[in-house]
Design a protein around this motif. Structure first.
Motif, PDB file in Angstrom:
ATOM      1  N   ILE A  41       0.969  -1.043   0.086  1.00 19.56           N
ATOM      2  CA  ILE A  41      -0.052   0.063   0.151  1.00 19.56           C
ATOM      3  C   ILE A  41       1.062   1.205   0.105  1.00 19.56           C
ATOM      4  N   ASN A  42       0.515   2.292  -0.597  1.00 17.31           N
ATOM      5  CA  ASN A  42       1.133   3.525  -0.869  1.00 17.31           C
ATOM      6  C   ASN A  42       0.263   4.714  -0.277  1.00 17.31           C
ATOM      7  N   ARG A  43       0.620   5.439   0.453  1.00 17.14           N
ATOM      8  CA  ARG A  43      -0.257   6.968   0.960  1.00 17.14           C
ATOM      9  C   ARG A  43       0.620   7.945   0.408  1.00 17.14           C
ATOM     10  N   TYR A  44      -0.339   8.823  -0.265  1.00 19.46           N
ATOM     11  CA  TYR A  44       0.172  10.244  -0.798  1.00 19.46           C
ATOM     12  C   TYR A  44      -0.575  11.254   0.217  1.00 19.46           C
ATOM     13  N   PRO A  45       0.211  12.592   0.209  1.00 13.97           N
ATOM     14  CA  PRO A  45      -0.705  13.543   0.550  1.00 13.97           C
ATOM     15  C   PRO A  45      -1.393  14.201  -0.598  1.00 13.97           C
ATOM     16  N   ALA A  46      -2.346  15.217  -0.095  1.00 16.98           N
ATOM     17  CA  ALA A  46      -2.983  16.153  -1.212  1.00 16.98           C
ATOM     18  C   ALA A  46      -1.512  17.009  -1.699  1.00 16.98           C
ATOM     19  N   GLY A  80      -2.355  15.043 -11.929  1.00 22.83           N
ATOM     20  CA  GLY A  80      -2.494  16.545 -11.631  1.00 22.83           C
ATOM     21  C   GLY A  80      -2.320  17.021 -10.173  1.00 22.83           C
ATOM     22  N   PRO A  81      -2.439  18.171  -9.796  1.00 25.55           N
ATOM     23  CA  PRO A  81      -2.718  18.457  -8.229  1.00 25.55           C
ATOM     24  C   PRO A  81      -3.796  17.671  -7.691  1.00 25.55           C
ATOM     25  N   GLN A  82      -3.458  17.280  -6.547  1.00 30.84           N
ATOM     26  CA  GLN A  82      -4.386  16.451  -5.955  1.00 30.84           C
ATOM     27  C   GLN A  82      -4.920  17.222  -4.516  1.00 30.84           C
ATOM     28  N   THR A  83      -6.349  17.219  -4.544  1.00 33.01           N
ATOM     29  CA  THR A  83      -6.875  18.004  -3.251  1.00 33.01           C
ATOM     30  C   THR A  83      -7.032  17.438  -1.867  1.00 33.01           C
ATOM     31  N   ARG A 202      -5.271  29.614 -11.377  1.00 28.97           N
ATOM     32  CA  ARG A 202      -6.149  28.540 -11.317  1.00 28.97           C
ATOM     33  C   ARG A 202      -5.514  27.816 -13.033  1.00 28.97           C
ATOM     34  N   THR A 203      -5.317  28.580 -13.836  1.00 28.96           N
ATOM     35  CA  THR A 203      -4.801  28.260 -15.204  1.00 28.96           C
ATOM     36  C   THR A 203      -3.437  27.641 -14.969  1.00 28.96           C
ATOM     37  N   TRP A 204      -2.549  28.543 -14.250  1.00 30.74           N
ATOM     38  CA  TRP A 204      -1.045  27.918 -14.137  1.00 30.74           C
ATOM     39  C   TRP A 204      -1.188  27.101 -12.902  1.00 30.74           C
ATOM     40  N   ALA A 205      -1.734  26.892 -12.026  1.00 31.54           N
ATOM     41  CA  ALA A 205      -1.296  26.180 -10.757  1.00 31.54           C
ATOM     42  C   ALA A 205      -2.719  25.455 -10.465  1.00 31.54           C
ATOM     43  N   GLY A 206      -3.728  25.413 -11.180  1.00 34.04           N
ATOM     44  CA  GLY A 206      -4.751  24.591 -10.869  1.00 34.04           C
ATOM     45  C   GLY A 206      -5.835  24.867  -9.832  1.00 34.04           C
ATOM     46  N   GLN A 207      -5.355  25.678  -8.855  1.00 34.88           N
ATOM     47  CA  GLN A 207      -6.176  26.080  -7.842  1.00 34.88           C
ATOM     48  C   GLN A 207      -6.122  27.420  -7.305  1.00 34.88           C
ATOM     49  N   SER A 208      -6.763  27.771  -6.213  1.00 39.88           N
ATOM     50  CA  SER A 208      -6.904  29.184  -5.860  1.00 39.88           C
ATOM     51  C   SER A 208      -5.738  29.452  -5.110  1.00 39.88           C
ATOM     52  N   LEU A 209      -5.304  30.827  -5.134  1.00 46.35           N
ATOM     53  CA  LEU A 209      -4.196  31.169  -4.352  1.00 46.35           C
ATOM     54  C   LEU A 209      -4.395  30.865  -2.932  1.00 46.35           C
ATOM     55  N   ARG A 210      -5.644  31.036  -2.451  1.00 46.76           N
ATOM     56  CA  ARG A 210      -5.692  30.657  -0.926  1.00 46.76           C
ATOM     57  C   ARG A 210      -5.418  29.146  -0.681  1.00 46.76           C
ATOM     58  N   ARG A 211      -5.834  28.319  -1.386  1.00 43.26           N
ATOM     59  CA  ARG A 211      -5.660  26.908  -1.576  1.00 43.26           C
ATOM     60  C   ARG A 211      -4.393  26.636  -1.584  1.00 43.26           C
ATOM     61  N   LEU A 212      -3.815  26.996  -2.687  1.00 43.72           N
ATOM     62  CA  LEU A 212      -2.359  26.692  -2.699  1.00 43.72           C
ATOM     63  C   LEU A 212      -1.315  27.330  -1.753  1.00 43.72           C
ATOM     64  N   GLY A 213      -1.691  28.429  -0.863  1.00 48.68           N
ATOM     65  CA  GLY A 213      -0.965  29.003   0.249  1.00 48.68           C
ATOM     66  C   GLY A 213      -1.019  28.080   1.344  1.00 48.68           C
ATOM     67  N   TRP A 214      -2.283  27.570   1.824  1.00 52.53           N
ATOM     68  CA  TRP A 214      -2.392  26.798   3.073  1.00 52.53           C
ATOM     69  C   TRP A 214      -1.878  25.209   2.668  1.00 52.53           C
ATOM     70  N   LEU A 215      -1.757  24.703   1.439  1.00 50.20           N
ATOM     71  CA  LEU A 215      -1.252  23.441   1.144  1.00 50.20           C
ATOM     72  C   LEU A 215       0.281  23.594   1.111  1.00 50.20           C
ATOM     73  N   SER A 216       0.728  24.706   0.410  1.00 48.11           N
ATOM     74  CA  SER A 216       2.391  24.795   0.611  1.00 48.11           C
ATOM     75  C   SER A 216       2.581  25.080   2.133  1.00 48.11           C
ATOM     76  N   ARG A 255      -6.229  20.851  11.698  1.00 51.28           N
ATOM     77  CA  ARG A 255      -7.227  20.727  10.868  1.00 51.28           C
ATOM     78  C   ARG A 255      -6.449  20.891   9.367  1.00 51.28           C
ATOM     79  N   GLU A 256      -5.715  21.685   8.993  1.00 48.85           N
ATOM     80  CA  GLU A 256      -4.961  21.686   7.783  1.00 48.85           C
ATOM     81  C   GLU A 256      -4.213  20.465   7.678  1.00 48.85           C
ATOM     82  N   ALA A 257      -3.546  20.153   8.518  1.00 50.67           N
ATOM     83  CA  ALA A 257      -2.644  18.758   8.167  1.00 50.67           C
ATOM     84  C   ALA A 257      -3.720  17.694   8.032  1.00 50.67           C
ATOM     85  N   GLN A 258      -4.907  17.476   8.758  1.00 47.02           N
ATOM     86  CA  GLN A 258      -5.626  16.487   8.473  1.00 47.02           C
ATOM     87  C   GLN A 258      -6.369  16.427   7.209  1.00 47.02           C
TER      88      GLN A 258
END
Length: 286
Positions: A41-46, A80-83, A202-216, A255-258
């Motif tokens: 089994i392989n587990r991957y993050p968003a 692609g990017p995974q949410t 969204r065109t360049w990175a697939g997601q909103s700047l807010r979501r990109l920010g908290w994922l990063s 919450r964000e790590a989850q």
């Protein structure tokens, strides 16, 4: 010399500094010589990243909760990017090679709208341009991983030079690229309009700047917490980690790590330190 992190059956290698603004890393896994022959089994993050994975030996299936059967994955897989976090199963031994791209670099190199790739796992045929399809075949037929990296780097270098892209330091953090995306938008006269910036993001990175920010931020925070814990020999104080990273409190970090990993920071740390091989990528990536 490449920076390389290694487990007995998997490794992460970094690209040369000149291409660090396009290629995030290479990931390899080889269980073909393992005495253990059963499934794994392989587990991957968003993730904010895009990637291509080659199954050189063996196969993989996506494990999706709620679905009655497993989903076979293509032998040459475009990610692609995974949410949300996700899981795969290898029915038997595998030998894989993968390359991870920053999303805005992948957009520049392929011309694809990254928003159309979000949460996608596609066969490369029918999605990537013809020159990329040819590259994928060359990578598959290459004699070893060093040759595969050389093929990818020569290809990306030609395209990056033609596009006159700049590259950050090879040690750039997971949030550095996001700042550079915003700078790139401003340089094109897009910084004055939030709506325009969000549309282009969204065109360049697939997601909103807010979501990109908290994922990063979550990726960077968990990575730095593990590095500091290993250096000090002490378990992270998650309240301090949260405040140092700019979270409102420990609950905010949890919450964000989850959302990114499916686990709380403490539980993820415990699983990464355990003998559970399904968390192998977390051991390498963080």
């Amino acid at each position: 010399m490449r920076i390389r992190l290694q487990l007995p059956f998997a490794a992460v290698a970094l690209p040369p500094a000149s291409l660090a603004g396009s290629i995030r890393a290479y990931i390899t896994k080889d269980t073909s010589g393992s005495p253990r022959k059963g499934e794994s089994i392989n587990r991957y993050p968003a993730s904010v990243y895009c990637g291509i994975a080659w199954f050189l030996e063996g196969s993989s299936e996506r494990v999706e909760p709620g679905l009655p059967s497993l989903q076979p994955l293509p032998s040459t897989l475009l990610l692609g990017p995974q949410t949300r976090p996700w899981v795969t199963r290898n029915p038997g031994p595998v030998r894989t090679f993968g390359v991870v791209f920053y999303p805005q670099a992948f957009h520049r190199l392929t011309g694809l709208d990254i928003s159309t790739l979000v949460d996608g796992m596609f066969p490369v045929h029918g999605v990537l341009p013809p020159d990329w399809i040819a590259l994928c075949e060359q990578v598959r037929l290459a004699p070893d991983d060093t040759a595969r990296m050389a093929l990818l780097e020569a290809f990306v270098a030609r395209h990056a030079h033609a596009l006159q892209t700049s590259a950050p330091s090879v040690r750039a953090t997971a949030t550095r690229w996001l700042h550079e995306l915003q700078v790139h938008a401003s340089a094109q006269g897009l910084g004055g309009s939030l709506r325009s910036l969000e549309r282009h993001a969204r065109t360049w990175a697939g997601q909103s700047l807010r979501r990109l920010g908290w994922l990063s931020r979550a990726e960077t925070t968990l990575m730095q917490a593990r590095q500091r814990s290993e250096a000090s020999g002490q378990a992270p104080r998650w309240q301090d980690v949260a405040l140092d990273a700019g979270y409102a409190d420990q609950s905010h970090l949890c919450r964000e790590a989850q959302r990114v990993t499916g686990e709380s920071p403490a539980e993820l740390a415990r699983r990464v330190q355990s003998e559970d091989e399904s968390y192998w990528l977390y051991r390498l990536w963080t």
